[in-house]
Design a protein around this motif. Structure first.
Motif, PDB file in Angstrom:
ATOM      1  N   ALA A  20      35.379  -0.895  41.726  1.00 39.29           N
ATOM      2  CA  ALA A  20      34.035  -1.333  41.367  1.00 39.29           C
ATOM      3  C   ALA A  20      33.037  -0.188  41.509  1.00 39.29           C
ATOM      4  N   PRO A  21      32.049  -0.120  40.611  1.00 38.04           N
ATOM      5  CA  PRO A  21      31.053   0.950  40.685  1.00 38.04           C
ATOM      6  C   PRO A  21      30.287   0.986  41.997  1.00 38.04           C
ATOM      7  N   ASP A  22      30.164  -0.150  42.673  1.00 43.85           N
ATOM      8  CA  ASP A  22      29.430  -0.194  43.940  1.00 43.85           C
ATOM      9  C   ASP A  22      30.362  -0.132  45.150  1.00 43.85           C
ATOM     10  N   GLY A  23      31.618   0.227  44.932  1.00 40.95           N
ATOM     11  CA  GLY A  23      32.538   0.364  46.049  1.00 40.95           C
ATOM     12  C   GLY A  23      32.232   1.592  46.892  1.00 40.95           C
ATOM     13  N   TRP A  24      32.797   1.643  48.086  1.00 40.40           N
ATOM     14  CA  TRP A  24      32.562   2.819  48.936  1.00 40.40           C
ATOM     15  C   TRP A  24      33.259   4.040  48.320  1.00 40.40           C
ATOM     16  N   VAL A  45      45.523   1.079  45.040  1.00 42.13           N
ATOM     17  CA  VAL A  45      45.636   0.408  46.342  1.00 42.13           C
ATOM     18  C   VAL A  45      44.346   0.575  47.137  1.00 42.13           C
ATOM     19  N   ILE A  46      43.807   1.781  47.128  1.00 39.88           N
ATOM     20  CA  ILE A  46      42.562   2.035  47.861  1.00 39.88           C
ATOM     21  C   ILE A  46      41.407   1.276  47.213  1.00 39.88           C
ATOM     22  N   ALA A  47      41.405   1.235  45.875  1.00 41.47           N
ATOM     23  CA  ALA A  47      40.347   0.512  45.164  1.00 41.47           C
ATOM     24  C   ALA A  47      40.384  -0.971  45.491  1.00 41.47           C
ATOM     25  N   GLN A  48      41.570  -1.527  45.631  1.00 43.25           N
ATOM     26  CA  GLN A  48      41.688  -2.949  45.967  1.00 43.25           C
ATOM     27  C   GLN A  48      41.111  -3.256  47.343  1.00 43.25           C
ATOM     28  N   ALA A  49      40.985  -2.225  48.181  1.00 41.10           N
ATOM     29  CA  ALA A  49      40.401  -2.403  49.512  1.00 41.10           C
ATOM     30  C   ALA A  49      38.889  -2.186  49.505  1.00 41.10           C
ATOM     31  N   GLY A  50      38.294  -2.154  48.317  1.00 42.45           N
ATOM     32  CA  GLY A  50      36.837  -2.082  48.209  1.00 42.45           C
ATOM     33  C   GLY A  50      36.273  -0.724  47.867  1.00 42.45           C
ATOM     34  N   ALA A  51      37.112   0.241  47.567  1.00 45.63           N
ATOM     35  CA  ALA A  51      36.630   1.591  47.288  1.00 45.63           C
ATOM     36  C   ALA A  51      36.371   1.804  45.806  1.00 45.63           C
ATOM     37  N   ARG A  52      35.511   2.746  45.524  1.00 41.53           N
ATOM     38  CA  ARG A  52      35.436   3.347  44.204  1.00 41.53           C
ATOM     39  C   ARG A  52      36.136   4.692  44.340  1.00 41.53           C
ATOM     40  N   VAL A  53      37.295   4.828  43.746  1.00 40.98           N
ATOM     41  CA  VAL A  53      38.122   6.017  43.911  1.00 40.98           C
ATOM     42  C   VAL A  53      37.961   6.920  42.689  1.00 40.98           C
ATOM     43  N   LEU A  54      37.519   8.138  42.934  1.00 46.34           N
ATOM     44  CA  LEU A  54      37.283   9.113  41.876  1.00 46.34           C
ATOM     45  C   LEU A  54      38.300  10.241  42.014  1.00 46.34           C
ATOM     46  N   VAL A  55      39.002  10.526  40.926  1.00 47.61           N
ATOM     47  CA  VAL A  55      40.058  11.541  40.952  1.00 47.61           C
ATOM     48  C   VAL A  55      39.784  12.554  39.836  1.00 47.61           C
ATOM     49  N   PRO A  56      39.158  13.681  40.159  1.00 48.27           N
ATOM     50  CA  PRO A  56      38.817  14.665  39.122  1.00 48.27           C
ATOM     51  C   PRO A  56      39.959  15.643  38.848  1.00 48.27           C
ATOM     52  N   TRP A  57      40.024  16.105  37.604  1.00 43.34           N
ATOM     53  CA  TRP A  57      40.851  17.256  37.281  1.00 43.34           C
ATOM     54  C   TRP A  57      40.117  18.508  37.765  1.00 43.34           C
ATOM     55  N   LEU A  58      40.807  19.353  38.497  1.00 44.42           N
ATOM     56  CA  LEU A  58      40.209  20.598  38.967  1.00 44.42           C
ATOM     57  C   LEU A  58      39.895  21.533  37.816  1.00 44.42           C
ATOM     58  N   ARG A  59      39.070  22.539  38.075  1.00 41.44           N
ATOM     59  CA  ARG A  59      38.791  23.559  37.070  1.00 41.44           C
ATOM     60  C   ARG A  59      40.109  24.191  36.606  1.00 41.44           C
ATOM     61  N   GLY A  60      40.258  24.308  35.286  1.00 40.17           N
ATOM     62  CA  GLY A  60      41.471  24.865  34.719  1.00 40.17           C
ATOM     63  C   GLY A  60      42.560  23.850  34.431  1.00 40.17           C
ATOM     64  N   TYR A  61      42.295  22.580  34.665  1.00 46.53           N
ATOM     65  CA  TYR A  61      43.310  21.540  34.482  1.00 46.53           C
ATOM     66  C   TYR A  61      42.804  20.447  33.539  1.00 46.53           C
ATOM     67  N   GLY A  62      43.708  19.910  32.754  1.00 45.46           N
ATOM     68  CA  GLY A  62      43.421  18.743  31.943  1.00 45.46           C
ATOM     69  C   GLY A  62      42.195  18.890  31.070  1.00 45.46           C
ATOM     70  N   PRO A  63      41.374  17.833  30.966  1.00 49.49           N
ATOM     71  CA  PRO A  63      40.196  17.868  30.099  1.00 49.49           C
ATOM     72  C   PRO A  63      38.975  18.549  30.716  1.00 49.49           C
ATOM     73  N   THR A  64      39.035  18.959  31.988  1.00 46.80           N
ATOM     74  CA  THR A  64      37.900  19.653  32.593  1.00 46.80           C
ATOM     75  C   THR A  64      37.698  20.991  31.894  1.00 46.80           C
ATOM     76  N   ARG A  65      36.441  21.326  31.606  1.00 50.74           N
ATOM     77  CA  ARG A  65      36.137  22.537  30.847  1.00 50.74           C
ATOM     78  C   ARG A  65      34.950  23.293  31.452  1.00 50.74           C
ATOM     79  N   PHE A  66      35.016  24.620  31.365  1.00 47.32           N
ATOM     80  CA  PHE A  66      33.855  25.443  31.693  1.00 47.32           C
ATOM     81  C   PHE A  66      32.807  25.267  30.604  1.00 47.32           C
ATOM     82  N   ARG A  67      31.559  25.263  30.992  1.00 45.94           N
ATOM     83  CA  ARG A  67      30.481  25.049  30.034  1.00 45.94           C
ATOM     84  C   ARG A  67      30.069  26.332  29.329  1.00 45.94           C
TER      85      ARG A  67
END
Length: 297
Positions: A20-24, A45-67
């Motif tokens: 949920a957007p308002d999760g911890w 699993v963590i989200a089901q316990a009330g969290a908002r879990v954010l998992v970013p791709w690091l710089r140089g990985y996946g869709p993350t891009r330098f501007r």
């Protein structure tokens, strides 16, 4: 799940958003050579316990891009920490549980050490992940040196060309060596391997493994952070540190306990290698939940 993107000064950071957007807030970082799929089973699993879990791709990985095309493709520890802080700022997150392993754990350790007011608690694979660059030329034991073969290869141009020509091959070799008990299949590997096709992957990786040995200069933009990290600051936020007892690249970090002040607990995942959250998703999720409870006590 479709990635989302948030703009920072340096990067357009792609990330997955669970719960949920308002999760911890809980932010989890992946390592090299892995990606966000390391948390595919853990994050829900963590989200089901009330969290908002954010998992970013690091710089140089996946869709993350330098501007900017002119930005230094730095992989230094200060840059990773600055990216995590910028990610939090861009999403308006004042404080979060942060965690990760390898590069992602390093970013979490940097923010926890230097900006503890932004961190509720830390879950760190391999404990104190901040590099001591001033002592990088101090030799380790022969088995430890042998495990770092890939780093020494990346110090020269033969290594750069090898990684460029066969990114997936090198990654799979490391997965196999670092997690000898993990029986991943082709489909599991392929999901993460797609992230190594990022146009900046090779530059960021090569810079990371050269900078940590003081073989190349860092980005001047992060010099202040690197100067603070050179003092090897303690981590004072509540922490659960985790090792795998079958880790093929890290022999264990029990001796890191002295780098932590306040609540600190070390756990060892049985028969687990280096990619802790993907190999032991339920145990990693439990560590996050236990850490949050301890931080609130």
């Amino acid at each position: 799940m479709q990635p989302k993107t948030v703009a920072t000064e340096i990067l357009d950071i792609a990330y997955l958003d669970y719960g949920a957007p308002d999760g911890w807030p809980c932010i989890l970082g992946h390592g090299f050579p892995y990606d966000v799929h390391a948390y595919a089973e853990t994050a829900p699993v963590i989200a089901q316990a009330g969290a908002r879990v954010l998992v970013p791709w690091l710089r140089g990985y996946g869709p993350t891009r330098f501007r900017s095309p002119s930005a230094l493709r730095s992989g230094e520890q200060a840059a990773l920490g600055a990216d995590l802080l910028a990610f939090m700022d861009a999403l308006g997150i004042e404080r979060a549980v942060v965690g990760g392993y390898d590069w992602g754990g390093r970013a979490a350790c940097v923010v926890s050490a230097l900006y503890p007011e932004r961190v509720v608690g830390l879950v760190s694979g391999n404990s104190y992940n901040i590099q001591n660059i001033a002592r990088a030329m101090e030799p380790a034991s022969p088995p430890e040196e042998a495990a770092l073969w890939y780093q020494y290869l990346f110090h020269n141009e033969r290594g750069r060309r090898a990684l460029e020509r066969n990114r997936a091959g090198f990654a799979r070799q490391l997965w196999t060596m670092w997690s000898p008990t993990w029986k991943f299949d082709d489909a599991t590997f392929a999901k993460s391997a797609a992230s190594f096709d990022n146009p900046d992957f090779v530059d960021v990786v090569i810079h990371s493994y050269r900078h940590r040995y003081a073989l190349v200069a860092g980005d001047p933009a992060y010099a202040g952070i690197e100067q603070q990290l050179a003092a090897q600051p303690p981590i004072r936020v509540p922490t659960i540190a985790i090792d795998g007892d079958a880790d093929g690249v890290n022999p264990g970090t029990a001796h890191h306990a002295r780098k932590f002040e306040g609540f600190f607990e070390r756990r060892v995942f049985r028969d687990a290698g280096h990619n802790l959250p993907q190999e032991r998703p339920a145990e990693w999720a439990q560590a996050v939940l236990d850490l949050r409870k301890a931080a609130a006590a």
